[in-house]
Enzyme design. Structure first.
Site, PDB file in Angstrom:
ATOM      1  N   LYS A  13       0.839  -1.215   0.000  1.00  0.00           N
ATOM      2  CA  LYS A  13       0.000   0.000   0.000  1.00  0.00           C
ATOM      3  C   LYS A  13       0.872   1.263   0.000  1.00  0.00           C
ATOM      4  CE  LYS A  13      -2.018  -1.035   3.925  1.00  0.00           C
ATOM      5  NZ  LYS A  13      -1.263  -2.273   4.232  1.00  0.00           N
ATOM      6  N   ARG A  88      -9.949   1.133   8.214  1.00  0.00           N
ATOM      7  CA  ARG A  88      -9.454  -0.172   8.629  1.00  0.00           C
ATOM      8  C   ARG A  88     -10.489  -0.969   9.402  1.00  0.00           C
ATOM      9  NH1 ARG A  88      -3.655   0.697   8.580  1.00  0.00           N
ATOM     10  NH2 ARG A  88      -2.596  -1.202   9.204  1.00  0.00           N
ATOM     11  N   ARG A 127      11.946  -5.600   5.239  1.00  0.00           N
ATOM     12  CA  ARG A 127      11.700  -4.181   4.952  1.00  0.00           C
ATOM     13  C   ARG A 127      12.622  -3.280   5.784  1.00  0.00           C
ATOM     14  NH1 ARG A 127       5.805  -1.679   5.516  1.00  0.00           N
ATOM     15  NH2 ARG A 127       5.978  -2.514   7.619  1.00  0.00           N
ATOM     16  N   ARG A 161      11.154  -0.964  11.106  1.00  0.00           N
ATOM     17  CA  ARG A 161      10.017  -0.506  11.887  1.00  0.00           C
ATOM     18  C   ARG A 161       9.856  -1.368  13.135  1.00  0.00           C
ATOM     19  NH1 ARG A 161       4.900   0.534   8.009  1.00  0.00           N
ATOM     20  NH2 ARG A 161       3.864  -0.616   9.677  1.00  0.00           N
ATOM     21  N   ARG A 172      -0.555  -8.429  13.606  1.00  0.00           N
ATOM     22  CA  ARG A 172      -1.154  -7.456  12.671  1.00  0.00           C
ATOM     23  C   ARG A 172      -1.959  -8.177  11.589  1.00  0.00           C
ATOM     24  NH1 ARG A 172       4.155  -4.814  10.891  1.00  0.00           N
ATOM     25  NH2 ARG A 172       2.893  -3.759   9.319  1.00  0.00           N
TER      26      ARG A 172
HETATM   27  P1  AP5 Z   1       4.916  -1.612   1.841  1.00  0.00           P
HETATM   28  O1  AP5 Z   1       4.590  -0.807   0.635  1.00  0.00           O
HETATM   29  O2  AP5 Z   1       5.671  -0.943   2.940  1.00  0.00           O
HETATM   30  O3  AP5 Z   1       3.598  -2.358   2.381  1.00  0.00           O
HETATM   31  P2  AP5 Z   1       2.344  -1.800   3.173  1.00  0.00           P
HETATM   32  O4  AP5 Z   1       1.137  -2.443   2.599  1.00  0.00           O
HETATM   33  O5  AP5 Z   1       2.385  -0.303   3.232  1.00  0.00           O
HETATM   34  O6  AP5 Z   1       2.629  -2.443   4.598  1.00  0.00           O
HETATM   35  P3  AP5 Z   1       2.515  -1.805   6.065  1.00  0.00           P
HETATM   36  O7  AP5 Z   1       3.266  -2.721   6.961  1.00  0.00           O
HETATM   37  O8  AP5 Z   1       2.901  -0.360   6.065  1.00  0.00           O
HETATM   38  O9  AP5 Z   1       0.982  -1.916   6.291  1.00  0.00           O
HETATM   39  P4  AP5 Z   1       0.202  -1.818   7.616  1.00  0.00           P
HETATM   40  O10 AP5 Z   1      -1.183  -1.656   7.134  1.00  0.00           O
HETATM   41  O11 AP5 Z   1       0.437  -2.944   8.542  1.00  0.00           O
HETATM   42  O12 AP5 Z   1       0.880  -0.571   8.386  1.00  0.00           O
HETATM   43  P5  AP5 Z   1       0.429   0.945   8.623  1.00  0.00           P
HETATM   44  O13 AP5 Z   1       1.659   1.741   8.602  1.00  0.00           O
HETATM   45  O14 AP5 Z   1      -0.699   1.318   7.755  1.00  0.00           O
HETATM   46  O15 AP5 Z   1       5.747  -2.907   1.350  1.00  0.00           O
HETATM   47  C1  AP5 Z   1       6.205  -3.850   2.292  1.00  0.00           C
HETATM   48  C2  AP5 Z   1       7.573  -4.391   1.862  1.00  0.00           C
HETATM   49  O16 AP5 Z   1       7.420  -5.136   0.656  1.00  0.00           O
HETATM   50  C3  AP5 Z   1       8.628  -3.298   1.539  1.00  0.00           C
HETATM   51  O17 AP5 Z   1       9.887  -3.769   1.918  1.00  0.00           O
HETATM   52  C4  AP5 Z   1       8.538  -3.153  -0.001  1.00  0.00           C
HETATM   53  O18 AP5 Z   1       9.768  -2.736  -0.553  1.00  0.00           O
HETATM   54  C5  AP5 Z   1       8.199  -4.585  -0.410  1.00  0.00           C
HETATM   55  N1  AP5 Z   1       7.367  -4.671  -1.605  1.00  0.00           N
HETATM   56  C6  AP5 Z   1       6.328  -3.875  -1.968  1.00  0.00           C
HETATM   57  N2  AP5 Z   1       5.791  -4.303  -3.123  1.00  0.00           N
HETATM   58  C7  AP5 Z   1       6.490  -5.399  -3.496  1.00  0.00           C
HETATM   59  C8  AP5 Z   1       6.407  -6.297  -4.603  1.00  0.00           C
HETATM   60  N3  AP5 Z   1       5.486  -6.138  -5.566  1.00  0.00           N
HETATM   61  N4  AP5 Z   1       7.282  -7.332  -4.656  1.00  0.00           N
HETATM   62  C9  AP5 Z   1       8.222  -7.510  -3.700  1.00  0.00           C
HETATM   63  N5  AP5 Z   1       8.362  -6.691  -2.626  1.00  0.00           N
HETATM   64  C10 AP5 Z   1       7.498  -5.647  -2.526  1.00  0.00           C
HETATM   65  O19 AP5 Z   1      -0.124   0.859  10.114  1.00  0.00           O
HETATM   66  C11 AP5 Z   1       0.748   0.620  11.187  1.00  0.00           C
HETATM   67  C12 AP5 Z   1      -0.054   0.622  12.495  1.00  0.00           C
HETATM   68  O20 AP5 Z   1      -0.637   1.917  12.707  1.00  0.00           O
HETATM   69  C13 AP5 Z   1      -1.231  -0.355  12.578  1.00  0.00           C
HETATM   70  O21 AP5 Z   1      -0.814  -1.652  12.987  1.00  0.00           O
HETATM   71  C14 AP5 Z   1      -2.120   0.328  13.619  1.00  0.00           C
HETATM   72  O22 AP5 Z   1      -1.619   0.117  14.926  1.00  0.00           O
HETATM   73  C15 AP5 Z   1      -1.936   1.797  13.277  1.00  0.00           C
HETATM   74  N6  AP5 Z   1      -2.936   2.294  12.302  1.00  0.00           N
HETATM   75  C16 AP5 Z   1      -2.662   2.799  11.064  1.00  0.00           C
HETATM   76  N7  AP5 Z   1      -3.793   3.151  10.451  1.00  0.00           N
HETATM   77  C17 AP5 Z   1      -4.812   2.854  11.305  1.00  0.00           C
HETATM   78  C18 AP5 Z   1      -6.217   2.969  11.223  1.00  0.00           C
HETATM   79  N8  AP5 Z   1      -6.846   3.482  10.135  1.00  0.00           N
HETATM   80  N9  AP5 Z   1      -6.952   2.564  12.292  1.00  0.00           N
HETATM   81  C19 AP5 Z   1      -6.366   2.066  13.404  1.00  0.00           C
HETATM   82  N10 AP5 Z   1      -5.032   1.935  13.548  1.00  0.00           N
HETATM   83  C20 AP5 Z   1      -4.258   2.321  12.499  1.00  0.00           C
HETATM   84 MG    MG Z   2       2.633   1.112   4.738  1.00  0.00          MG
END
Ligand code: AP5
Ligand code: MG
Length: 234
Positions: A13, A88, A127, A161, A172
């Protein structure tokens, strides 16, 4: 355009959302990044949210809805925005519908990125992120040029992270299955969902996502906003 990127941790994402927002001139609204910034600055929100994030749990809906309401009203989001990590939960999705309706706006597309769980766990273990520009690298699939520092910020060492430890990643994923996956049906029922494989080269995923978004624009599958209809759940 207003686009939601939906999908489990590690599906891409952030990677795809950053490029889509930059190339389209839309604002990137990443709730995870906003929260990590608050944690780093030790604001009251950061101190509270950090505990939930470290445990792999969600931050309360009302906090997240308030953050997105404010962020999405800033001038840089006027032309459009990409939501990465929000909504979410079903209550967050309902609140977003109500928020947009109140502004005479609507969501144009919800892109659901999909990848097998084993791949997600492997990606997140590898990552690394630039603490300055937040760009995500991957030691396996997308390493930085010198193996350690951000390509765009040469003196800056990449970091892992806090929530990318394997036990937290598993938590998660469980939280995603229970609380976020129901949004796939929620948006499918609204006719807004487009499913895109999150596997393959990053560029292939990007092109597939752009095409899918383009199809929703040209086919008009996005339902028109019904004047005066309360979407409820604000
Ligand atoms: P990346 O692009 O970083 O993936 P991502 O989907 O963004 O993964 P996240 O871990 O950021 O998602 P998340 O939803 O758990 O975390 P968030 O920060 O939103 O790619 C991942 C890896 O894969 C990278 O190394 C990249 O290089 C690689 N990659 C990408 N595409 C690839 C491909 N095609 N092939 C190979 N490799 C690839 O949330 C974190 C925390 O914040 C949550 O746990 C929660 O506590 C809180 N939070 C955030 N938003 C909310 C909400 N709306 N409500 C409640 N709590 C929330
Ligand atoms: Mg992300």
């Amino acid at each position: 355009m207003r686009v939601v990127l939906l999908g489990p941790p590690g599906v891409g994402k952030g990677t795809q959302g950053r490029r889509l927002a930059t190339e389209s001139g839309w604002a990137l609204v990443s709730t995870g990044e906003m929260l990590r910034d608050a944690v780093a600055r030790r604001t009251p929100l950061g101190l509270e949210a950090g505990r939930q994030m470290d445990a792999g749990l969600l931050v309360p809906d009302e906090v997240m809805v308030g953050l997105v309401r404010e962020r999405s009203a800033l001038p840089d989001a006027r032309l459009g925005f990409v939501l990465d990590g929000f909504p979410r939960t079903v209550p967050q999705a309902r609140a977003l519908d109500g928020m947009l309706e109140g502004r005479g706006q609507r969501l144009d597309a919800v892109v659901s990125l999909v990848a097998p769980e084993g791949e997600l766990v492997r990606r997140l273990g590898q990552r690394r992120e630039c603490p300055v520009c937040k760009r995500a690298y991957n030691l396996e699939s997308a390493p930085p040029r010198d193996g350690r520092h951000c390509d765009d910020h040469p003196g800056t060492e990449l970091v892992q992270r806090a929530d990318d430890q394997e036990a937290t990643v598993r938590k998660r994923l469980e939280v995603y299955r229970e609380q976020t996956a129901p949004l796939v049906d929620y948006y499918r029922a609204q006719g807004r969902l487009v499913e895109v494989p999150g596997t393959g080269e990053v560029d292939e995923v990007y092109q597939a996502m752009k095409q899918a978004i383009g199809r929703t624009e040209s086919s008009g599958t996005t339902p028109a906003r019904r004047a005066g209809s309360g979407s409820g759940g604000r």
